[in-house]
Enzyme design. Structure first.
Site, PDB file in Angstrom:
ATOM      1  CB  SER A   1      18.341  19.897  25.154  1.00 56.34           C
ATOM      2  OG  SER A   1      19.049  20.023  23.936  1.00 56.34           O
ATOM      3  CE  LYS A   2      18.554  25.161  19.470  1.00 55.15           C
ATOM      4  NZ  LYS A   2      18.494  26.490  18.814  1.00 55.15           N
ATOM      5  NE  ARG A   3      22.510  21.365  19.536  1.00 54.85           N
ATOM      6  CZ  ARG A   3      22.592  22.558  20.113  1.00 54.85           C
ATOM      7  NH1 ARG A   3      22.082  22.730  21.332  1.00 54.85           N
ATOM      8  NH2 ARG A   3      23.172  23.581  19.514  1.00 54.85           N
TER       9      ARG A   3
END
Length: 473
Positions: A238-240
């Protein structure tokens, strides 16, 4: 997969401000698949979402692909989905005229109120209401009530989906813009796409897109849904939460060849239990059908190790050239000629190109970098005596690594110390750290005057500290 030049494989990323490593892997799989078949890789930018439609982001995709080795010679395009708006509109009209789509004014809240489940799909409430187009009314595709849709997938066989569980999905929003599902189907048809390689998160979309292809008079492509990529906790990247941008890895000093090699291993293994494999060998051996469907672990430690192998394999001149962009960002001036002397010493010790700055900074700073932990570790016991004797011995020493090593080794023997212990205070005095390039080769390059000055300065500090500690309070 049969080998035929009629194969057209498409890679269709959306501009998102960064290029995900998962997208990079899909791009490579598509590229190799097209190259093996003598077919064509089609690059299409999914730019119909206005919130993501940025020229800078699109340029970022092009640059990322070029870094991996895919420039305009390796693909057809780029095409832009937004340029196909007329075809999208025509497809909407066709579906309406065929009775395969209808208007719906249901909100998500209204559907939830009827079904009692906020996670349940659309319930078909507007199917037979005969609504005309109007504000707040989206166009939904009418999925068959009976039968099954079979997806031909090169990795997963032939998954079968019961049509009865496929909700009537939106193909055009209330503002008239088409959705991803319809736009992709129309664009694939108009561009003659025969094969689609993409992430497994899109597998649930495949039966819907096939129904659209069939409704619009086309033959669906052959699919290949590659496994999801997960982190060390087996969570989907996840880019988060995770570092997923290809650009970040490039900025950190990963080589394109190493990244390309590693990404190809996410779900696929070459013959011979190898990890470092030349690109042309991968292109020859890779078969999309051999990709494992289990989640692929993005192991940063393994990527780092592979990158180190690729760095060590670089020709000396290439290594220097690859390091220069990082050295140009250093907070000190670098004499390229001096760096070229240090480069062979550093090349075997860096796993990332960005590490080069800290590895060689001592040679270009007026004073060695300060590292308190290294200083406290090395400047104890007989450190002052070793520094004093090294300074004296090095004054008239032939200035070459072998002689410098022999003289320090004799000093250590006199103190009952092995070379590793003996050289620690000299290393910290000259380079500022306990770990770094081979010491004696570094001293040879640094030169007699700078070496002696640093040893003398360190000896003075150690003597002053010992005197202060020994004086009565």
């Amino acid at each position: 997969m049969s080998s035929t030049s009629s194969i057209r494989v498409r890679f269709a990323p959306s501009p998102t401000g960064m290029f995900h490593v998962g997208g990079a892997r899909s791009a490579l799989f598509n590229w190799v698949m097209a190259a093996q078949s003598g077919g064509t890789l089609v690059l299409r930018i999914e730019d119909t979402d206005a919130s993501r439609n940025s020229p800078e982001w699109t340029e970022g995709i092009i640059r990322a692909l070029a870094w991996l080795g895919m420039d305009g010679e390796q693909y057809e395009g780029p095409y832009f989905q937004s340029a196909n708006a007329d075809r999208h509109a025509a497809a909407v009209q066709t579906l309406k005229e065929q009775g395969r789509a209808y208007y719906c004014d249901c909100s998500r809240e209204a559907v939830t109120a009827r079904t009692g489940d906020q996670h349940k799909g659309y319930d078909g409430f507007c199917r037979d209401r005969g609504l005309d187009p109007g504000p707040g009314r989206a166009l939904r595709f009418r999925t068959p009530d009976e039968g099954q849709t079979t997806v031909v997938d090169l990795l997963r066989g032939k998954p079968v989906f019961d049509n009865s569980v496929l909700e009537d999905f939106v193909v055009a929003r209330a503002d008239g813009s088409v959705t991803f599902l319809l736009a992709n189907a129309v664009d694939d048809m108009s561009q003659g796409i025969t094969h689609v390689v993409r992430g497994e998160e899109h597998l649930s979309n495949a039966p819907k897109q096939q129904l659209l292809w069939e409704a619009l008079g086309g033959e669906p492509p052959v699919w290949a849904h590659v496994p999801v990529i997960v982190n060390e906790k087996r969570q989907k990247l996840s880019k988060r939460r995770d570092k997923v941008a290809l650009e970040d890895y490039r900025a950190e000093g990963y080589l394109a060849e190493a990244m390309r090699n590693y990404l190809m291993l996410l779900g696929w293994a070459p013959s011979g239990d190898r990890e470092i494999v030349p690109w042309d060998v991968m292109v020859n051996e890779f078969r999309i059908e051999d990709v494992n469907t289990s989640p692929a672990f993005f192991d940063v430690k393994k990527l780092r190790a592979i990158n180190g192998e690729y760095i060590r394999a670089l020709p000396a001149e290439k290594f220097v050239a690859e390091c220069l962009p990082f050295l140009q960002q250093a907070p000190f001036d670098v004499d390229v000629a001096v760096f070229a002397e240090l480069a062979p010493l550093a090349q075997t010790r860096v796993a990332l190109l960005s590490e080069i700055v800290q590895m060689i900074d001592f040679a270009f700073l007026d004073e060695p970098p300060s590292d308190e932990q290294s200083w406290n570790k090395a400047m104890k016991g007989p450190a002052a005596e070793i520094l004093a004797e090294a300074e004296e011995s090095y004054r008239d020493a032939p200035w070459n690594a072998e002689e410098l090593k022999n003289r320090l080794e004799r000093i250590g023997t006199a103190h009952g110390l092995k070379l590793g212990k003996t050289q620690a205070p000299v290393r910290v005095a000259v380079t500022g750290r306990t770990v770094g390039l081979p010491l004696f080769e570094s001293l040879e390059i640094l030169g007699r005057d700078r070496t002696l000055a640093r040893i003398a300065a360190a000896r003075a500090v150690v003597n002053a500290t010992q005197a202060q500690e020994g004086s009565p309070s």
